[in-house]
Enzyme design. Structure first.
Site, PDB file in Angstrom:
ATOM      1  N   ASP A  17      -6.322  -7.182   3.868  1.00 32.40           N
ATOM      2  CA  ASP A  17      -7.465  -6.529   3.231  1.00 32.40           C
ATOM      3  C   ASP A  17      -8.398  -7.601   2.660  1.00 32.40           C
ATOM      4  O   ASP A  17      -9.611  -7.580   2.879  1.00 32.40           O
ATOM      5  CB  ASP A  17      -6.961  -5.598   2.123  1.00 32.40           C
ATOM      6  CG  ASP A  17      -8.092  -4.869   1.432  1.00 32.40           C
ATOM      7  OD1 ASP A  17      -8.994  -4.374   2.129  1.00 32.40           O
ATOM      8  OD2 ASP A  17      -8.069  -4.798   0.183  1.00 32.40           O
ATOM      9  N   ASP A  45     -12.173  -9.294   4.350  1.00 36.32           N
ATOM     10  CA  ASP A  45     -13.474  -9.274   3.662  1.00 36.32           C
ATOM     11  C   ASP A  45     -14.052 -10.680   3.620  1.00 36.32           C
ATOM     12  O   ASP A  45     -15.252 -10.890   3.815  1.00 36.32           O
ATOM     13  CB  ASP A  45     -13.330  -8.760   2.216  1.00 36.32           C
ATOM     14  CG  ASP A  45     -13.576  -7.262   2.103  1.00 36.32           C
ATOM     15  OD1 ASP A  45     -13.416  -6.561   3.122  1.00 36.32           O
ATOM     16  OD2 ASP A  45     -13.907  -6.790   0.998  1.00 36.32           O
ATOM     17  N   ASP A  59      -2.812 -18.067   0.170  1.00 29.45           N
ATOM     18  CA  ASP A  59      -3.834 -18.728  -0.654  1.00 29.45           C
ATOM     19  C   ASP A  59      -4.471 -19.880   0.128  1.00 29.45           C
ATOM     20  O   ASP A  59      -5.692 -20.064   0.119  1.00 29.45           O
ATOM     21  CB  ASP A  59      -3.253 -19.197  -1.998  1.00 29.45           C
ATOM     22  CG  ASP A  59      -1.972 -20.012  -1.863  1.00 29.45           C
ATOM     23  OD1 ASP A  59      -1.404 -20.057  -0.752  1.00 29.45           O
ATOM     24  OD2 ASP A  59      -1.540 -20.615  -2.871  1.00 29.45           O
ATOM     25  N   LYS A  70       3.212 -15.124   1.838  1.00 29.67           N
ATOM     26  CA  LYS A  70       3.520 -15.953   0.673  1.00 29.67           C
ATOM     27  C   LYS A  70       5.036 -16.095   0.613  1.00 29.67           C
ATOM     28  O   LYS A  70       5.687 -15.667  -0.349  1.00 29.67           O
ATOM     29  CB  LYS A  70       2.969 -15.300  -0.604  1.00 29.67           C
ATOM     30  CG  LYS A  70       1.481 -15.522  -0.831  1.00 29.67           C
ATOM     31  CD  LYS A  70       1.119 -16.914  -1.311  1.00 29.67           C
ATOM     32  CE  LYS A  70       1.488 -17.118  -2.768  1.00 29.67           C
ATOM     33  NZ  LYS A  70       1.143 -18.514  -3.219  1.00 29.67           N
ATOM     34  N   TYR A 101       0.822  -1.210   0.000  1.00 30.86           N
ATOM     35  CA  TYR A 101       0.000   0.000   0.000  1.00 30.86           C
ATOM     36  C   TYR A 101       0.860   1.266   0.000  1.00 30.86           C
ATOM     37  O   TYR A 101       0.417   2.320  -0.447  1.00 30.86           O
ATOM     38  CB  TYR A 101      -0.922   0.026   1.230  1.00 30.86           C
ATOM     39  CG  TYR A 101      -2.250  -0.659   1.036  1.00 30.86           C
ATOM     40  CD1 TYR A 101      -2.314  -1.975   0.591  1.00 30.86           C
ATOM     41  CD2 TYR A 101      -3.441   0.010   1.311  1.00 30.86           C
ATOM     42  CE1 TYR A 101      -3.536  -2.610   0.427  1.00 30.86           C
ATOM     43  CE2 TYR A 101      -4.665  -0.618   1.149  1.00 30.86           C
ATOM     44  CZ  TYR A 101      -4.713  -1.926   0.708  1.00 30.86           C
ATOM     45  OH  TYR A 101      -5.929  -2.546   0.554  1.00 30.86           O
TER      46      TYR A 101
HETATM   47  C1  IPM Z   1     -10.426  -1.442   3.862  1.00 32.96           C
HETATM   48  C2  IPM Z   1     -10.690  -0.789   2.535  1.00 32.96           C
HETATM   49  C3  IPM Z   1      -9.552   0.180   2.261  1.00 32.96           C
HETATM   50  C4  IPM Z   1      -8.297  -0.624   2.100  1.00 32.96           C
HETATM   51  C5  IPM Z   1      -9.790   1.128   1.060  1.00 32.96           C
HETATM   52  C6  IPM Z   1     -11.080   1.904   1.205  1.00 32.96           C
HETATM   53  C7  IPM Z   1      -8.618   2.051   0.858  1.00 32.96           C
HETATM   54  O1  IPM Z   1     -10.853  -1.744   1.539  1.00 32.96           O
HETATM   55  O2  IPM Z   1     -10.291  -0.724   4.871  1.00 32.96           O
HETATM   56  O3  IPM Z   1     -10.365  -2.670   3.906  1.00 32.96           O
HETATM   57  O4  IPM Z   1      -8.001  -1.152   1.020  1.00 32.96           O
HETATM   58  O5  IPM Z   1      -7.552  -0.724   3.086  1.00 32.96           O
HETATM   59 MG    MG Z   2     -10.909  -3.759   2.250  1.00 31.71          MG
END
Ligand code: IPM
Ligand code: MG
Length: 370
Positions: free
Chosen positions: A251, A255, A227, A194, A143
């Site tokens: 990230d 999710d 993975d 990884k 990032y």
């Molecule tokens: C998160 C989001 C952020 C990230 C975006 C909005 C920059 O997806 O907080 O997970 O990628 O970190």
């Molecule tokens: Mg995210």
């Protein structure tokens, strides 16, 4: 230190403002019913800041964030600002906050509420009782790594570059948080990278192992390739207690873990910096969900992730554990009555709006506080 607790609210875009409004109501409730007061300021971030102030986060708002005991962040982004360059996108406001406040540890709990076991896309048997904590490194890795950019090669070709980079210190400080958390939970850490293809991943594994050997031998440590971890999360998520991983894998895996719980609209997160001399950490709390522009302004969003983010602030920034427990209990009780916002709606349940969900949680809190 009653009366000196300061909060900066940054509602942002999309559903951010409407879920943050429910937080304000809870803060009022705390003052009225519990005598616990916060000094609250509000600022602009993301697209809202771009429209009003020309940038996704002004220096003045950043200074307020640094001065506050905790920042509560809603969500940023939307189609309106999609065409802008990276530095001017709404997301840049959030990334700048993380970087400048040095919020290197992002705690993303994925917990399945009993009442929502059937809302998961996985079988109830697989997700029942699920309680995983993902600790995501937040201020390093790909990032922020240099070099980065898009380069014109002249001959009609271009080249896009990002760099994954980690140092010993960056790995140790986030791994330390994971080990400490594990000691208060299931006492297991799974470190994810990884290392089979990336030097930064190999270093990650070696450094986590070294720190473990030196200071955290009592915690059970395992390693997994990213993975394989994403596969294991849907196969047998119950095997995990604390997962520690880098910015990008964190990230994605967070999710995935969030969705195991049935809805991303339920999950809070905390982003923490290092403790200062008084043991105080800079901190920002935000729901894992985004700005959801498709449902914004319609009183449809689930306010629970935002409210539980404040719950995490009560624990981590204000040591108000009783209040945090009470808030979580109120959410569970309300879910048990069958009340559902659209994102977690199921047959036989009662669909409600953002504000009605919050009303009901506040009424439940009244009962619990009585
Ligand atoms: C998160 C989001 C952020 C990230 C975006 C909005 C920059 O997806 O907080 O997970 O990628 O970190
Ligand atoms: Mg995210």
């Amino acid at each position: 230190m009653a009366g000196t607790r300061s909060l900066l609210l940054l509602p942002g875009d999309g559903i951010g403002p409407e879920v943050m409004r429910q937080v304000r109501r809870y803060i009022d409730w705390m003052a009225r019913k519990r005598g616990i007061e916060f000094t609250v300021e509000e600022g602009l971030v993301g697209g809202a800041a771009i429209d009003a102030q020309g940038v996704p986060l002004t220096d003045a708002t950043l200074e307020k964030a640094k001065a506050a005991d905790a920042v509560l962040f809603g969500a940023v982004g939307g189609p309106k600002w999609d065409g802008l360059g990276f530095d001017m996108r709404p997301e840049a406001g959030l990334l700048r906050l993380r970087k400048e406040l040095d919020l290197f540890a992002n705690l993303r709990p994925a917990k399945v509420f009993d009442a929502l076991v059937d809302a998961s896309s996985l079988k109830p048997d697989i997700v029942r009782g699920l309680d995983v904590m993902i600790v995501r490194e937040l201020t390093g890795g790909i990032y922020f790594g240099e070099p980065r950019g898009i380069e014109d090669l002249g001959n009609g070709q271009r080249r896009g570059v990002n760099t994954q980079v980690y140092t010993t210190a960056e790995i140790h400080r986030v791994a330390r948080i994971a080990f400490e958390l594990a000691r208060k939970r299931g006492n297991k850490v799974c470190s994810v990278e990884k290392g089979n293809v990336m030097e930064s991943g190999l270093l990650w594994r070696q450094e986590v192992t070294a720190l473990h050997r030196a200071e955290y031998g009592d915690v059970e440590l395992s390693h997994m390739l990213a993975d394989a971890c994403s596969m294991q999360l849907v196969r047998n998520p119950g095997q995990f207690d604390v997962i520690v991983t880098d910015n990008l894998f964190g990230d994605m895996l967070s999710d995935e873990a969030a969705m195991l719980t049935g809805s991303i609209g339920m999950l809070p997160s905390a982003s923490l910096g290092a403790p200062d001399a008084d043991g105080k950490r800079r901190a920002l709390y935000e729901p894992v969900h985004g700005s959801a522009p498709d449902i914004a302004g319609r009183d449809m969003a689930n306010p629970i992730a935002m409210l539980l983010s404040l719950g995490m602030a009560l624990r981590w920034s204000f040591d108000l554990h009783t209040e945090a427990d009470m808030l979580e209990q109120a959410v569970q009780n309300v879910l048990r009555t069958g009340m559902r916002t659209s994102d977690i709606m199921q047959p036989g349940m009662a669909r409600c709006s953002t504000s009605v969900m919050a009303d009901t949680i506040l009424r439940e809190l009244d009962k619990l506080a009585a």
